[in-house]
Motif scaffolding. Structure first.
Motif, mmCIF file in Angstrom:
data_model
loop_
_atom_site.group_PDB
_atom_site.id
_atom_site.type_symbol
_atom_site.label_atom_id
_atom_site.label_comp_id
_atom_site.label_asym_id
_atom_site.label_seq_id
_atom_site.Cartn_x
_atom_site.Cartn_y
_atom_site.Cartn_z
ATOM 1 N N ALA A 208 0.971 -1.262 -0.027
ATOM 2 C CA ALA A 208 -0.311 -0.136 0.139
ATOM 3 C C ALA A 208 0.913 1.440 -0.229
ATOM 4 O O ALA A 208 0.544 2.647 -0.596
ATOM 5 C CB ALA A 208 -0.970 0.005 1.095
ATOM 6 N N THR A 209 1.825 1.211 0.191
ATOM 7 C CA THR A 209 3.080 2.745 0.374
ATOM 8 C C THR A 209 3.636 2.432 -0.469
ATOM 9 O O THR A 209 4.946 1.353 -0.399
ATOM 10 C CB THR A 209 3.469 2.359 2.436
ATOM 11 O OG1 THR A 209 2.759 1.903 3.192
ATOM 12 C CG2 THR A 209 4.532 3.907 2.312
ATOM 13 N N GLN B 298 0.426 6.795 0.485
ATOM 14 C CA GLN B 298 -0.423 5.693 1.723
ATOM 15 C C GLN B 298 -1.793 5.119 0.137
ATOM 16 O O GLN B 298 -2.276 5.961 0.120
ATOM 17 C CB GLN B 298 -0.882 5.498 2.330
ATOM 18 C CG GLN B 298 -1.515 4.715 3.578
ATOM 19 C CD GLN B 298 -0.518 3.348 3.472
ATOM 20 O OE1 GLN B 298 0.562 3.757 3.847
ATOM 21 N NE2 GLN B 298 -1.301 2.592 3.957
ATOM 22 N N ASN B 299 -1.492 3.818 -0.662
ATOM 23 C CA ASN B 299 -2.402 4.185 -1.369
ATOM 24 C C ASN B 299 -2.352 5.407 -2.714
ATOM 25 O O ASN B 299 -1.349 5.150 -3.215
ATOM 26 C CB ASN B 299 -4.193 3.421 -0.959
ATOM 27 C CG ASN B 299 -4.156 2.324 -0.006
ATOM 28 O OD1 ASN B 299 -3.622 1.387 -0.206
ATOM 29 N ND2 ASN B 299 -4.665 2.594 1.397
ATOM 30 N N ASN B 300 -3.817 6.120 -3.396
ATOM 31 C CA ASN B 300 -3.367 6.354 -3.642
ATOM 32 C C ASN B 300 -2.976 8.085 -3.423
ATOM 33 O O ASN B 300 -3.460 9.176 -3.981
ATOM 34 C CB ASN B 300 -4.181 7.041 -4.995
ATOM 35 C CG ASN B 300 -5.960 6.478 -4.226
ATOM 36 O OD1 ASN B 300 -6.160 7.303 -3.395
ATOM 37 N ND2 ASN B 300 -6.579 6.852 -5.286
ATOM 38 N N ARG C 224 -0.378 8.794 -7.847
ATOM 39 C CA ARG C 224 0.286 7.106 -8.231
ATOM 40 C C ARG C 224 -1.743 7.121 -7.725
ATOM 41 O O ARG C 224 -2.207 6.951 -7.129
ATOM 42 C CB ARG C 224 -0.016 6.643 -6.503
ATOM 43 C CG ARG C 224 0.447 5.380 -6.730
ATOM 44 C CD ARG C 224 0.737 4.903 -4.709
ATOM 45 N NE ARG C 224 0.523 2.893 -4.990
ATOM 46 C CZ ARG C 224 0.502 2.837 -3.736
ATOM 47 N NH1 ARG C 224 0.680 3.260 -2.778
ATOM 48 N NH2 ARG C 224 1.585 1.529 -3.978
ATOM 49 N N LYS D 279 -5.101 4.909 -8.714
ATOM 50 C CA LYS D 279 -5.656 3.477 -8.680
ATOM 51 C C LYS D 279 -4.613 3.380 -7.450
ATOM 52 O O LYS D 279 -4.571 1.511 -6.915
ATOM 53 C CB LYS D 279 -5.888 2.862 -9.883
ATOM 54 C CG LYS D 279 -6.428 3.626 -10.572
ATOM 55 C CD LYS D 279 -6.515 2.273 -12.021
ATOM 56 C CE LYS D 279 -7.590 3.407 -13.757
ATOM 57 N NZ LYS D 279 -7.865 1.709 -14.384
ATOM 58 N N GLY D 280 -3.855 3.878 -6.986
ATOM 59 C CA GLY D 280 -2.981 3.144 -5.887
ATOM 60 C C GLY D 280 -2.321 2.185 -6.268
ATOM 61 O O GLY D 280 -1.787 1.005 -4.998
ATOM 62 N N VAL D 281 -1.826 2.489 -7.437
ATOM 63 C CA VAL D 281 -0.489 1.109 -7.543
ATOM 64 C C VAL D 281 0.767 1.354 -7.906
ATOM 65 O O VAL D 281 1.034 2.168 -7.346
ATOM 66 C CB VAL D 281 -1.247 0.052 -8.629
ATOM 67 C CG1 VAL D 281 -0.036 -1.284 -9.216
ATOM 68 C CG2 VAL D 281 -2.810 -0.835 -7.714
ATOM 69 N N SER E 225 9.280 0.151 -2.019
ATOM 70 C CA SER E 225 7.454 -0.254 -1.063
ATOM 71 C C SER E 225 7.397 -0.477 -0.235
ATOM 72 O O SER E 225 8.230 -1.888 0.325
ATOM 73 C CB SER E 225 6.342 -0.359 -2.480
ATOM 74 O OG SER E 225 6.863 -1.826 -2.796
ATOM 75 N N SER F 101 4.392 -3.040 3.368
ATOM 76 C CA SER F 101 3.352 -3.135 3.277
ATOM 77 C C SER F 101 2.699 -2.332 3.981
ATOM 78 O O SER F 101 3.531 -1.123 4.686
ATOM 79 C CB SER F 101 2.810 -4.805 4.010
ATOM 80 O OG SER F 101 3.640 -6.258 2.972
ATOM 81 N N ARG F 102 1.267 -2.072 4.530
ATOM 82 C CA ARG F 102 0.826 -0.841 5.287
ATOM 83 C C ARG F 102 0.716 -1.411 6.405
ATOM 84 O O ARG F 102 1.023 -2.691 6.957
ATOM 85 C CB ARG F 102 -0.584 -1.045 4.706
ATOM 86 C CG ARG F 102 -1.655 0.087 5.240
ATOM 87 C CD ARG F 102 -2.882 -0.437 5.482
ATOM 88 N NE ARG F 102 -4.260 1.053 6.226
ATOM 89 C CZ ARG F 102 -4.451 2.222 5.871
ATOM 90 N NH1 ARG F 102 -4.011 2.264 4.268
ATOM 91 N NH2 ARG F 102 -4.952 3.068 5.936
#
Lengths: 114, 111
Positions: free
Chosen positions: A30-31, A50-52, A69, A71-73, A94, A96-97
């Motif tokens: 997510a990050t 963080q996401n988008n 960013r 769509k958060g990808v 990147s 993980s959240r």
């Protein structure tokens, strides 16, 4: 598991031109971070998503740098117009959240401004 | 703001020696600390991550210690090899979940 992908790996442009770098983070992370590393120095954070959504862009020179960013990808980092002092490697990373997780880096995009 | 210092800036040792790289940071309010390796023209490879509650972390010939209260970490490399030649960066992770880097220690292991 695929790592953080970045492109292009190398770019040479003239000052005042524009350039864009692309990053695809590890699946599910997510990050996303963009760091700038000038030769002989440690990486410096430009922007964190963080996401988008933007978490921190306090060190991003917003008069010439932009990042998104959607769509958060994937993420893109753009420089327009470039200056000589922008010559650096731009590292995408990147994680993980959540706090305290390992941050994984891509191979970097090397920019030379002439 | 977090300031990170790494000493020495450069180190050259003969193959087989044990060595210690030092890292100090000014803000002890960290989640963890990561040690990275960077080869010329490459990105960063994570070597070890020490959580703030831990004192040590080991991976093969590498051992990292953390003294959070004094703002110090060390990376110990045992029986160094020419393939260990690279720049080593330490980076504490702050509450904002981002890393602050030192300028690194450039290690050369001579065969």
């Amino acid at each position: 598991e695929a790592g953080v992908a970045q492109s292009p790996r190398y770019k040479i442009i003239e000052k005042r031109q524009s350039v864009a770098f692309w990053c695809n983070p590890i699946s599910g992370h997510a990050t996303l971070y963009w760091y700038q590393q000038i030769l002989g120095q440690g990486p410096k954070l430009l922007i964190q998503f963080q996401n988008n959504g933007v978490v921190d862009d306090s060190q991003l020179p917003k008069d010439r740098f932009s990042a998104e960013r959607l769509k958060g990808v994937d993420s893109t980092l753009k420089i327009q117009p470039a200056k000589l002092e922008d010559s650096a490697v731009y590292l995408c990373a990147s994680s993980s959240r959540g706090p305290g997780n390992t941050i994984y880096f891509g191979e970097g995009s090397w920019l030379t401004v002439v | 703001k977090q300031e990170v210092t790494q000493i020495p800036a450069a180190l050259s040792v003969p193959e087989g020696e044990n060595l210690v790289l030092n890292c100090s940071f000014t803000d002890s309010a960290i989640y963890n600390l990561q040690w990275f390796r960077q080869d010329p023209g490459k990105g960063l490879t994570s070597l070890l991550l020490i959580q703030s509650s831990q004192r040590e972390q080991t991976s093969g010939r590498l051992n990292a210690s953390l003294d959070k209260s004094s703002g110090r970490s060390t990376l110990y490399i045992a029986a160094s090899q020419p393939g260990d030649s690279a720049t080593y960066l330490c980076a504490p992770l702050t509450g904002a979940n981002n890393l602050f880097f030192g300028t690194g220690t450039r290690l050369t292991v001579i065969p």
